[in-house]
Motif scaffolding. Structure first.
Motif, short mmCIF file in Angstrom:
data_model
loop_
_atom_site.label_atom_id
_atom_site.label_comp_id
_atom_site.label_asym_id
_atom_site.label_seq_id
_atom_site.Cartn_x
_atom_site.Cartn_y
_atom_site.Cartn_z
N LEU A 118 -11.84 -19.85 -22.29
CA LEU A 118 -12.41 -18.42 -22.28
C LEU A 118 -11.47 -17.33 -22.10
CD1 LEU A 118 -15.06 -19.08 -19.51
CD2 LEU A 118 -15.44 -18.58 -22.05
N ALA A 119 -10.10 -17.99 -21.52
CA ALA A 119 -9.05 -16.72 -21.83
C ALA A 119 -8.52 -16.52 -22.87
CB ALA A 119 -7.80 -17.35 -20.94
N ARG A 120 -8.71 -17.47 -24.06
CA ARG A 120 -8.10 -17.00 -25.37
C ARG A 120 -9.26 -16.45 -26.29
NH1 ARG A 120 -7.53 -21.98 -28.40
NH2 ARG A 120 -9.17 -23.02 -27.06
N ARG A 121 -10.42 -16.28 -25.86
CA ARG A 121 -11.73 -15.84 -26.75
C ARG A 121 -11.66 -14.18 -26.38
NH1 ARG A 121 -17.72 -17.47 -25.99
NH2 ARG A 121 -18.80 -16.31 -27.60
N PRO A 122 -11.48 -13.40 -27.46
CA PRO A 122 -11.73 -12.03 -27.37
C PRO A 122 -13.36 -11.58 -27.04
CG PRO A 122 -10.78 -12.41 -29.38
CD PRO A 122 -11.12 -13.77 -28.64
N PRO A 123 -13.43 -10.53 -26.52
CA PRO A 123 -12.51 -9.43 -26.07
C PRO A 123 -11.70 -9.73 -24.63
CG PRO A 123 -14.55 -8.77 -25.71
CD PRO A 123 -14.91 -9.97 -26.35
N ARG A 124 -10.76 -9.03 -24.52
CA ARG A 124 -9.74 -9.26 -23.30
C ARG A 124 -10.69 -9.13 -22.11
NH1 ARG A 124 -5.84 -5.20 -21.00
NH2 ARG A 124 -8.05 -4.38 -20.61
N THR A 125 -11.47 -7.72 -22.06
CA THR A 125 -12.00 -7.64 -20.84
C THR A 125 -13.04 -8.72 -20.39
OG1 THR A 125 -11.71 -5.35 -21.16
CG2 THR A 125 -13.53 -6.10 -19.83
N ASP A 126 -13.92 -9.37 -21.31
CA ASP A 126 -14.53 -10.33 -21.30
C ASP A 126 -14.09 -11.51 -20.73
OD1 ASP A 126 -16.69 -8.60 -21.67
OD2 ASP A 126 -17.25 -9.45 -23.66
N ALA A 127 -12.81 -11.81 -21.20
CA ALA A 127 -11.91 -13.19 -20.75
C ALA A 127 -11.41 -13.10 -19.35
CB ALA A 127 -10.76 -13.05 -21.88
N VAL A 128 -11.07 -11.89 -19.08
CA VAL A 128 -10.64 -11.59 -17.53
C VAL A 128 -11.84 -11.82 -16.78
CG1 VAL A 128 -9.67 -10.01 -15.95
CG2 VAL A 128 -8.71 -10.13 -18.51
N VAL A 129 -12.87 -11.30 -16.97
CA VAL A 129 -14.14 -11.18 -15.92
C VAL A 129 -14.33 -12.89 -15.96
CG1 VAL A 129 -16.52 -10.73 -15.99
CG2 VAL A 129 -15.15 -8.92 -16.69
N ALA A 130 -14.44 -13.57 -17.03
CA ALA A 130 -14.86 -14.98 -16.85
C ALA A 130 -13.79 -15.84 -16.14
CB ALA A 130 -15.00 -15.36 -18.30
N VAL A 131 -12.48 -15.58 -16.56
CA VAL A 131 -11.65 -16.26 -15.50
C VAL A 131 -11.58 -15.99 -14.28
CG1 VAL A 131 -9.10 -16.51 -15.41
CG2 VAL A 131 -10.11 -16.51 -17.70
N ASP A 132 -11.74 -14.57 -13.89
CA ASP A 132 -11.70 -14.08 -12.50
C ASP A 132 -12.95 -14.89 -11.85
OD1 ASP A 132 -9.77 -12.32 -12.75
OD2 ASP A 132 -10.97 -10.65 -12.38
N ALA A 133 -14.08 -15.21 -12.58
CA ALA A 133 -15.41 -15.63 -11.83
C ALA A 133 -15.02 -17.27 -11.50
CB ALA A 133 -16.53 -15.74 -12.82
N LEU A 134 -14.37 -17.88 -12.46
CA LEU A 134 -13.87 -19.44 -12.39
C LEU A 134 -13.04 -19.52 -11.04
CD1 LEU A 134 -13.77 -20.50 -15.94
CD2 LEU A 134 -15.50 -21.38 -14.12
N LEU A 135 -11.99 -18.39 -11.18
CA LEU A 135 -10.97 -18.54 -9.91
C LEU A 135 -11.61 -18.14 -8.43
CD1 LEU A 135 -8.00 -16.48 -11.59
CD2 LEU A 135 -8.01 -19.06 -11.00
N ARG A 136 -12.57 -17.36 -8.58
CA ARG A 136 -13.50 -16.93 -7.37
C ARG A 136 -14.19 -18.02 -6.92
NH1 ARG A 136 -15.54 -12.68 -9.41
NH2 ARG A 136 -17.57 -13.68 -10.10
N ARG A 137 -14.71 -18.87 -7.82
CA ARG A 137 -15.54 -20.07 -7.45
C ARG A 137 -14.68 -21.19 -6.74
NH1 ARG A 137 -20.57 -20.41 -5.89
NH2 ARG A 137 -20.49 -22.71 -6.60
#
Length: 285
Positions: A118-137
Motif C-alpha cells: 500500500l505504501a508503494r501504490r499512488p496516490p501518496r495521500t491514500d498510501a499514507v492514510v492506509a499505512v496510518d490505519a494499519l499502524l493505528r490498529r
C-alpha cells in the motif's frame, strides 16, 4: 450439487445470487456492498499461491477505509491465471511463502507485506492514510516495515514508500485526520503534534485534540458527522469552551474543508498560527 443438495434449477431460482463463476450465495445472506462476503467468494476461486492483498487485506486486518462497492484486491504469482471479473482487481508480484498467511480462514498477505504494497501504490495521500490505519490498529509497526523495505531494494515504488514512511503516524486518529495532517504539511506549515493532551494553567487535563501546535496554542480539529444527541452536543460545546478558557484557538475542519477547499483550510490554520498567544494564558503543555 454432487451431494444432491442443490440442482441447477434451484441455483437459477430466486433464492440464490450468483457472485462469481460457480460461486453462489443465498439471497438471505447477500449484501452487494459486503466486502467481507466478496472476499470469501473470491478466496474460493484463487489459484494456488495467491492471496487477498492491498486495501482488501487491510480491511480484513481491521484497518477499514474501503469505499462502497470496492473490488477485492488480490495478488497472484506471475505465472498464475485467474478469470477477470468487475469485482476483482488483480495484481501480479513475487510472493514469498512468508508473505502469505490467513486471517479468519481467508488467504491474505501478511500485515507487513500489506503495508509495504500500500505504501508503494499512488496516490501518496491514500498510501499514507492506509499505512496510518494499519499502524493505528497495531498490526504492524514502523521499524518492522522499514526493515522489510530495506531488504527489497529495487522493487517498484520505493521512492514513494520512503516518503510515506517519513510521513506515517501511528497516532493518527482516523483517515480524515491523516488527510488533514498531510494537507497542512503540503501547504508548508510546520508538522502538528497528533493526539495532543491539553492542560490548563494549573496542570489539569482539559482534553485531547486531533492536531496541535502547542507553542502557539492552536488546535486543529476534524469535525465528522455532527451528533444530534443533546448530551453529545453539550459535551462538544463544553469541550470547546474549556479549550478557549485554557488560552487555545481552535480551527474546526469538516470533510468539505479537507477534500474540496484545502488551500482555504491551510490559510485558516496559518492565520491562527500568526496570532500571538496570550502570555497570561495557560501553559501550552
Amino acid at each position: 450439487m454432487a451431494d444432491g443438495l442443490l440442482t441447477w434449477t434451484m441455483l437459477r431460482g430466486r433464492a440464490w445470487q450468483r457472485l462469481l463463476p460457480d460461486v453462489y450465495v443465498h439471497r438471505a445472506g447477500h449484501q452487494s456492498d459486503d466486502h467481507r462476503l466478496w472476499c470469501e467468494a473470491v478466496a474460493l476461486v484463487l489459484p494456488p499461491g495467491a492471496a487477498i492483498a492491498g486495501l482488501s487485506a487491510a480491511y480484513l486486518w481491521g484497518a477499514g477505509g474501503l469505499p462502497a462497492g470496492a473490488p477485492v484486491t488480490v495478488v497472484l504469482p506471475r505465472a498464475a491465471r485467474m478469470r477477470p471479473h468487475a469485482r476483482v482487481s488483480v495484481t501480479r508480484s513475487v510472493l514469498a511463502d512468508d508473505d502469505l498467511t490467513t486471517q479468519a480462514g481467508l488467504p491474505v498477505t501478511t500485515t507487513v507485506r500489506t503495508a509495504f504494497d500500500l505504501a508503494r501504490r499512488p496516490p501518496r495521500t491514500d498510501a499514507v492514510v492506509a499505512v496510518d490505519a494499519l499502524l493505528r490498529r497495531r498490526v504492524v509497526d514502523l521499524p518492522t516495515l522499514r526493515e522489510y523495505a530495506a531488504a527489497r531494494s529495487g522493487w517498484p515504488g520505493l521512492p514513494q514508500l520512503r516518503e510515506v514512511l517519513a510521513l506515517a503516524d501511528p497516532l493518527a486518529g482516523s483517515p480524515m485526520e491523516s488527510r488533514l495532517r498531510l494537507l497542512l504539511l503540503d501547504a508548508g506549515l510546520p508538522p502538528p503534534a497528533t493526539q495532543h493532551d491539553v492542560h490548563d494553567a494549573a496542570g489539569r487535563f482539559v482534553c485531547r485534540v486531533d492536531l496541535a501546535y502547542p507553542a502557539r496554542r492552536v488546535a486543529v480539529e476534524y469535525e465528522g458527522t455532527p451528533s444530534r444527541e443533546p448530551a453529545q452536543v453539550r459535551q462538544e460545546a463544553s469541550r470547546f469552551q474549556a479549550l478557549r478558557a485554557a488560552g487555545w484557538r481552535v480551527v474546526r475542519c469538516t470533510a468539505d474543508d479537507v477534500l474540496r477547499h484545502p488551500a482555504r483550510t491551510a490559510r485558516m490554520v496559518a492565520g491562527a498560527l500568526r496570532v500571538r498567544p496570550n502570555p497570561r494564558a495557560a501553559s501550552p503543555h
